[in-house]
Design a protein around this motif. Structure first.
Motif, short mmCIF file in Angstrom:
data_model
loop_
_atom_site.label_atom_id
_atom_site.label_comp_id
_atom_site.label_asym_id
_atom_site.label_seq_id
_atom_site.Cartn_x
_atom_site.Cartn_y
_atom_site.Cartn_z
N GLY A 15 2.91 7.59 -20.95
CA GLY A 15 3.47 8.35 -22.08
C GLY A 15 4.48 9.37 -21.57
N HIS A 16 4.12 10.07 -20.49
CA HIS A 16 5.06 11.02 -19.87
C HIS A 16 6.32 10.28 -19.39
CE1 HIS A 16 1.23 13.49 -18.88
NE2 HIS A 16 1.84 14.12 -19.85
N LEU A 17 6.09 9.12 -18.76
CA LEU A 17 7.22 8.34 -18.24
C LEU A 17 8.15 7.92 -19.38
CD1 LEU A 17 8.54 6.99 -15.78
CD2 LEU A 17 7.01 5.04 -16.12
N ASP A 18 7.56 7.54 -20.49
CA ASP A 18 8.33 7.14 -21.68
C ASP A 18 9.24 8.30 -22.13
OD1 ASP A 18 7.89 5.07 -24.35
OD2 ASP A 18 8.56 7.09 -24.78
N ILE A 19 8.69 9.51 -22.11
CA ILE A 19 9.48 10.69 -22.52
C ILE A 19 10.62 10.94 -21.52
CG2 ILE A 19 9.39 13.20 -22.95
CD1 ILE A 19 7.98 11.53 -25.13
N VAL A 20 10.32 10.76 -20.23
CA VAL A 20 11.36 10.94 -19.20
C VAL A 20 12.51 9.97 -19.45
CG1 VAL A 20 11.88 10.59 -16.74
CG2 VAL A 20 9.83 11.85 -17.39
N MET A 21 12.17 8.69 -19.68
CA MET A 21 13.22 7.67 -19.86
C MET A 21 14.05 7.95 -21.11
SD MET A 21 12.68 6.20 -17.15
CE MET A 21 13.98 5.00 -17.20
N ARG A 22 13.38 8.36 -22.18
CA ARG A 22 14.12 8.68 -23.42
C ARG A 22 15.02 9.91 -23.20
NH1 ARG A 22 12.05 5.67 -27.51
NH2 ARG A 22 10.13 4.68 -26.83
#
Ligand code: ADP
Length: 159
Positions: free
Chosen positions: A16-23
């Motif tokens: 979930g954190h990684l998803d936010i980083v990519m966005r």
């Protein structure tokens, strides 16, 4: 170039954190993932361990650095020359706390704004706390956290 800062506990870093980083990288050229050193939260992983796990989980495309900070997030952001704090919003339940934090931070430094990003639906239920609970009971956390974090949880809990 404006720098965005994504502060958090990241104990541990999840997909979930990684998803936010990519966005966030679609909006900003430069992002700092900043691990909060808050011993009051009694984290499972040390700040250094958390930093290493985040580094091992990030894409090699660049644009992201990993750091840690003590004290107020707004002071750290100012010291880094940043103008934006990124936070993730999973569900309405996050909203009240996050709104409060964003308004307090604005009060502390009106030049720093908070931007909220919503993760992909598949991560909207995902919390670091749940991941630790599952891993401590010997459950499978693959798909919920990056591979480096899966291994680190296995060694922490000897599973
Ligand atoms: P904190 O203690 O600062 O809330 P966390 O590591 O739990 O630290 O979370 C850091 C940020 O990431 C927060 O903005 C949180 O809402 C967000 N976040 C946590 N889990 C997810 C997820 N599954 N999807 C999107 N954002 C998330």
């Amino acid at each position: 170039m404006r720098v965005a800062i994504y502060p958090g506990t990241f104990d541990p870093f999840t997909n979930g954190h990684l998803d936010i980083v990519m966005r966030s990288l679609r909006l900003f050229d430069s992002l700092i993932v900043a691990v909060a050193n808050n011993p009051k939260k009694r984290p499972l992983f040390s700040v250094l361990e958390r930093i290493e796990l985040i580094k091992a989980s990030l894409p090699k495309t660049g644009g992201v650095t990993v750091d840690s900070f003590d004290g107020l997030a707004v002071d750290y952001v100012r010291a880094k020359g940043g103008g934006v704090i990124i936070r993730g919003l999973r569900a309405v339940s996050d909203f009240e706390y996050e709104l409060q934090m964003a308004l307090i931070n604005r009060r502390l430094n009106p030049e720093i704004d908070t931007i909220f990003k919503m993760p992909s639906e598949e991560y909207s239920f995902l919390t670091s706390t749940a991941v630790k609970e599952i891993a401590s009971l010997g459950g499978c956390v693959e798909g919920l956290v990056p591979p480096a974090v899966v291994s680190a949880l296995r060694s922490k809990f000897h599973t």
